[in-house]
Design a protein around this motif. Structure first.
Motif, PDB file in Angstrom:
ATOM      1  N   LEU A 237       0.822  -1.208   0.000  1.00 31.61           N
ATOM      2  CA  LEU A 237       0.000   0.000   0.000  1.00 31.61           C
ATOM      3  C   LEU A 237       0.859   1.262   0.000  1.00 31.61           C
ATOM      4  O   LEU A 237       1.898   1.313   0.665  1.00 31.61           O
ATOM      5  N   PRO A 238       0.455   2.297  -0.731  1.00 31.02           N
ATOM      6  CA  PRO A 238       1.143   3.589  -0.644  1.00 31.02           C
ATOM      7  C   PRO A 238       0.772   4.276   0.660  1.00 31.02           C
ATOM      8  O   PRO A 238      -0.411   4.329   1.032  1.00 31.02           O
ATOM      9  N   VAL A 239       1.797   4.798   1.357  1.00 37.15           N
ATOM     10  CA  VAL A 239       1.584   5.330   2.706  1.00 37.15           C
ATOM     11  C   VAL A 239       2.024   6.787   2.768  1.00 37.15           C
ATOM     12  O   VAL A 239       3.191   7.113   2.519  1.00 37.15           O
ATOM     13  N   ALA A 240       1.083   7.655   3.101  1.00 36.47           N
ATOM     14  CA  ALA A 240       1.391   9.039   3.434  1.00 36.47           C
ATOM     15  C   ALA A 240       1.240   9.201   4.944  1.00 36.47           C
ATOM     16  O   ALA A 240       0.652   8.350   5.626  1.00 36.47           O
ATOM     17  N   VAL A 241       1.775  10.276   5.473  1.00 35.30           N
ATOM     18  CA  VAL A 241       1.589  10.593   6.888  1.00 35.30           C
ATOM     19  C   VAL A 241       0.863  11.927   6.987  1.00 35.30           C
ATOM     20  O   VAL A 241       0.907  12.749   6.073  1.00 35.30           O
ATOM     21  N   SER A 242       0.207  12.140   8.110  1.00 39.31           N
ATOM     22  CA  SER A 242      -0.498  13.393   8.319  1.00 39.31           C
ATOM     23  C   SER A 242       0.492  14.476   8.752  1.00 39.31           C
ATOM     24  O   SER A 242       1.697  14.232   8.913  1.00 39.31           O
ATOM     25  N   PHE A 243       0.010  15.668   8.939  1.00 37.52           N
ATOM     26  CA  PHE A 243       0.825  16.851   9.194  1.00 37.52           C
ATOM     27  C   PHE A 243       1.768  16.645  10.379  1.00 37.52           C
ATOM     28  O   PHE A 243       1.353  16.332  11.473  1.00 37.52           O
ATOM     29  N   ARG A 244       3.070  16.782  10.114  1.00 36.88           N
ATOM     30  CA  ARG A 244       4.125  16.692  11.113  1.00 36.88           C
ATOM     31  C   ARG A 244       4.156  15.350  11.839  1.00 36.88           C
ATOM     32  O   ARG A 244       4.460  15.276  13.023  1.00 36.88           O
ATOM     33  N   ARG A 245       3.878  14.299  11.099  1.00 39.14           N
ATOM     34  CA  ARG A 245       3.948  12.948  11.660  1.00 39.14           C
ATOM     35  C   ARG A 245       4.931  12.097  10.867  1.00 39.14           C
ATOM     36  O   ARG A 245       4.736  10.892  10.694  1.00 39.14           O
ATOM     37  N   PRO A 254      10.244   2.570  -0.288  1.00 37.98           N
ATOM     38  CA  PRO A 254       9.518   2.771  -1.555  1.00 37.98           C
ATOM     39  C   PRO A 254       8.011   2.944  -1.403  1.00 37.98           C
ATOM     40  O   PRO A 254       7.353   3.454  -2.307  1.00 37.98           O
ATOM     41  N   ASN A 255       7.455   2.534  -0.271  1.00 37.47           N
ATOM     42  CA  ASN A 255       6.009   2.697  -0.077  1.00 37.47           C
ATOM     43  C   ASN A 255       5.634   4.036   0.543  1.00 37.47           C
ATOM     44  O   ASN A 255       4.446   4.363   0.617  1.00 37.47           O
ATOM     45  N   TYR A 256       6.633   4.792   0.965  1.00 41.27           N
ATOM     46  CA  TYR A 256       6.343   6.116   1.524  1.00 41.27           C
ATOM     47  C   TYR A 256       6.141   7.121   0.398  1.00 41.27           C
ATOM     48  O   TYR A 256       6.972   7.233  -0.508  1.00 41.27           O
ATOM     49  N   VAL A 257       5.027   7.876   0.459  1.00 40.29           N
ATOM     50  CA  VAL A 257       4.699   8.765  -0.667  1.00 40.29           C
ATOM     51  C   VAL A 257       4.587  10.235  -0.259  1.00 40.29           C
ATOM     52  O   VAL A 257       4.239  11.073  -1.091  1.00 40.29           O
ATOM     53  N   GLY A 258       4.880  10.554   1.006  1.00 42.07           N
ATOM     54  CA  GLY A 258       4.903  11.963   1.392  1.00 42.07           C
ATOM     55  C   GLY A 258       3.976  12.272   2.546  1.00 42.07           C
ATOM     56  O   GLY A 258       3.385  11.378   3.160  1.00 42.07           O
ATOM     57  N   ASP A 259       3.850  13.568   2.847  1.00 39.04           N
ATOM     58  CA  ASP A 259       3.011  14.000   3.957  1.00 39.04           C
ATOM     59  C   ASP A 259       1.880  14.882   3.456  1.00 39.04           C
ATOM     60  O   ASP A 259       2.057  15.714   2.570  1.00 39.04           O
ATOM     61  N   LEU A 260       0.715  14.666   4.040  1.00 38.98           N
ATOM     62  CA  LEU A 260      -0.457  15.494   3.730  1.00 38.98           C
ATOM     63  C   LEU A 260      -0.643  16.491   4.862  1.00 38.98           C
ATOM     64  O   LEU A 260      -1.123  16.148   5.944  1.00 38.98           O
ATOM     65  N   GLY A 261      -0.235  17.711   4.622  1.00 44.78           N
ATOM     66  CA  GLY A 261      -0.346  18.750   5.636  1.00 44.78           C
ATOM     67  C   GLY A 261      -0.078  20.080   4.990  1.00 44.78           C
ATOM     68  O   GLY A 261      -0.210  20.251   3.775  1.00 44.78           O
ATOM     69  N   VAL A 262       0.329  21.051   5.800  1.00 43.43           N
ATOM     70  CA  VAL A 262       0.699  22.353   5.264  1.00 43.43           C
ATOM     71  C   VAL A 262       1.952  22.198   4.406  1.00 43.43           C
ATOM     72  O   VAL A 262       2.927  21.581   4.826  1.00 43.43           O
ATOM     73  N   GLY A 263       1.925  22.728   3.192  1.00 48.85           N
ATOM     74  CA  GLY A 263       3.071  22.609   2.303  1.00 48.85           C
ATOM     75  C   GLY A 263       3.175  21.279   1.601  1.00 48.85           C
ATOM     76  O   GLY A 263       4.233  20.932   1.070  1.00 48.85           O
ATOM     77  N   ALA A 264       2.086  20.505   1.581  1.00 49.18           N
ATOM     78  CA  ALA A 264       2.116  19.198   0.906  1.00 49.18           C
ATOM     79  C   ALA A 264       2.405  19.369  -0.580  1.00 49.18           C
ATOM     80  O   ALA A 264       2.033  20.372  -1.198  1.00 49.18           O
ATOM     81  N   ASP A 265       3.068  18.365  -1.153  1.00 55.49           N
ATOM     82  CA  ASP A 265       3.374  18.382  -2.579  1.00 55.49           C
ATOM     83  C   ASP A 265       2.084  18.370  -3.388  1.00 55.49           C
ATOM     84  O   ASP A 265       1.175  17.563  -3.139  1.00 55.49           O
ATOM     85  N   ALA A 266       1.998  19.266  -4.371  1.00 58.21           N
ATOM     86  CA  ALA A 266       0.786  19.370  -5.191  1.00 58.21           C
ATOM     87  C   ALA A 266       0.488  18.062  -5.916  1.00 58.21           C
ATOM     88  O   ALA A 266      -0.683  17.700  -6.109  1.00 58.21           O
TER      89      ALA A 266
END
Length: 561
Positions: A237-245, A254-266
């Motif tokens: 599964l692709p895994v994102a983390v929430s803001f500052r986590r 390879p399964n880490y896809v970024g963070d969803l929070g302030v300044g998240a990648d468009a």
């Protein structure tokens, strides 16, 4: 000494100190006050059981306690005096509330008989902290101290963790009472309902573009993180983390896809909108994670699986296809035991998301002698594998968030409520909890001068965090918004700063100034070798107000309308 039921009578302040010992408290962070002298005396008698950390500002003390709660999963404890002390402490309570961190704040209170006279420093804490805490109480009877303190710790850790505020009146601390100490109750955490996990796997089998978002912090144990990681990887599964986590999942995997929070990648935000199954584990799916409530519609046209320890938070904004009320670690253990879905159809989707993450982490060719992205990535390579990062609020924070990778075994602490002034005291608290681990504080010049004086606490207690001050001479986030809305009309966002290296040297610490890309790693290594609390002042280009835009670019975009 009077006796009751075979127990010796004790002063209320000593009963309270013993109540903290009974709850397993090992550290308490305080600014002393005359309103709780008897508790301080009780803690003196128990100084071999509880380390009392003397701080310089109440907000700093509560931030340290909150960092303790994040790292240990146990309630951090802060002690402050009445009136101004409690008001200063309020920001730390708000951090703990929005970050779901277990915390117990104890406030000295006026004599009970003076209530409602607007006595010296009188505040009604039940009213003041009602919207900021899970529970607010006041102890006016020494006989009830064990009962109410035990309940305070239970409330702080149950369901969605959070802060509890306990006011203690002066005369109660001086009362004599013969009462038993109450230890924590052995309570088993809630597990997923038997039918929940099969339904979850059925939803997963139907998906083609699933996205997992991991959140929470204090609720996770090391075993829980390992269990959830094994479940996620078994199903690719692709895994994102929430803001500052960022510490919840290995950012190098390879399964880490970024963070969803302030300044998240468009690109990640676009992909999140394209997903056909949103699996939220440990996050409330709040405003930052949902990108201003734009990722999904509230009626649930996109299936959502929401796993959270507090049932009231499930469906609060988004109606899930499946809500699972469970302790996060219990859920992780149960999920780990499930047979995987087989060969997933979304491996290509996961690879697309990972490629987008890798693309955004590539350092652009920024102008000037300091390419902060390149410097931070060089720093990442020399950091110990168990480094603890703390961060403040501000645009500077998006640089390590975008360009660095928090790896397995590292921790990342940051306030999801956007509190400036968090990072330095949090780093000191983290270093007190884990003195053998390297602790790196990221903070802007604005945030450092809010609570940077707490570095005195590091000297006082013999710990040596390394503070990186990103100095661009402005409140950068506000300037960014200002240039977007009122381009060229600069108002109230410029700053005048000291020499931060000399500031720490005045305490007897180690100071460095970094102005070029290749200077950061050697400066950091010298700071570590010094063995002292250290400040590395990183002088950044004020024109590069974000890692994606310059001030000139923002003005040009605003001119286009």
């Amino acid at each position: 000494m009077t006796q009751a039921a075979g127990r010796e009578a004790r002063l209320g302040g000593h009963i309270l100190a013993d109540a903290l010992v009974a709850q397993g408290v090992t550290h308490a962070f305080c600014v002393p006050g005359e309103s709780y002298l008897d508790l301080l005396d009780g803690l003196h008698a128990r100084r071999n059981r509880i380390e009392l950390v003397t701080c310089r500002f109440e907000a700093g003390a509560v931030h340290m306690a909150e960092a303790y709660g994040k790292l240990t999963g146990k309630p951090g404890v802060a002690l402050v005096t009445r009136g101004p002390g409690a008001c200063h402490a309020a920001i730390g309570v708000h951090v703990a509330f929005q970050d779901s961190t277990p915390l117990v704040l104890i406030i000295g209170q006026i004599p009970f008989e003076e209530t409602d006279r607007e006595s010296f420093q009188e505040v009604d804490y039940r009213k003041m902290f009602a919207p900021l805490a899970k529970w607010v109480t006041q102890i006016d009877d020494a006989r009830r101290i064990p009962e109410l303190m035990a309940h305070a710790f239970d409330v702080a850790t149950s369901g969605r963790p959070g802060p509890v505020v306990v006011a203690i009146s002066e005369e109660m601390q001086k009362e004599m009472a013969a009462v038993p100490d109450l230890p924590p109750a052995p309570v088993f955490p809630p597990h997923p309902a038997p039918e929940a996990l099969p339904r979850m796997m059925e939803l997963l089998r139907r998906a083609e573009r699933p996205l997992v978002v991991l959140g929470g912090q204090a609720g996770w144990t090391a075993q829980g993180r390992a269990d959830i990681k094994e479940f996620l990887l078994a199903n690719d599964l692709p895994v994102a983390v929430s803001f500052r986590r960022m510490g919840l999942f290995d950012g190098t995997h390879p399964n880490y896809v970024g963070d969803l929070g302030v300044g998240a990648d468009a690109a990640l935000v676009r992909k999140a909108k394209e997903s056909d199954l949103f699996i939220a584990i440990g996050t409330r799916i709040g405003e930052t994670v949902s990108q201003g409530y734009t990722l999904m519609d509230m009626a649930g046209s996109k299936p959502i699986i929401h796993v959270y320890p507090e049932q009231a938070e499930i469906g609060r904004v988004y109606r899930p296809a499946l809500g699972i009320t469970a302790d996060l670690n219990a859920f992780a253990a149960a999920a780990r035991a499930l047979p995987p879905v087989g060969t997933p159809v979304w491996s290509g989707w996961r690879a697309e998301l990972r490629a987008a993450r890798e693309a955004q982490a590539k350092a652009p060719a920024y102008e000037g002698p300091l390419n902060l992205a390149v410097a931070l990535q060089a720093l990442e390579k020399v950091l110990p594998p168990d480094t603890i990062f703390t961060t403040d609020a501000g645009n500077f924070a998006t640089w390590p968030q975008r360009f660095m990778h928090v790896s397995e075994g590292q921790d990342f602490l940051g306030p999801t409520n956007g509190a400036m002034g968090y990072s330095v005291p949090a780093a000191i608290g983290a270093k007190i909890v884990h003195p053998q681990r390297t602790v790196v504080s990221f903070v802007g010049d604005g945030g450092f001068l809010m609570t940077g004086q707490e570095i005195a606490t590091a000297f006082h207690h013999g710990v040596a965090p390394i503070v990186m001050v990103f100095n661009n001479g402005m409140y950068g986030t506000i300037r960014m918004h200002q240039e977007k809305t009122y381009p060229g009309r600069v108002s109230a966002t410029q700053l005048t700063n000291p020499d931060f290296a000399r500031f720490i040297e005045s305490f007897g610490g180690h100071g460095e100034i970094v102005e070029a890309t290749d200077q950061l790693v050697p400066a950091f290594q010298r700071a570590v070798a010094s063995g002292k609390p250290a400040v590395i002042e990183v002088r950044t280009n004020p024109e590069q107000v974000t890692n994606r835009s310059t001030i000139a670019e923002l003005r040009a975009q605003a001119a286009k309308g």
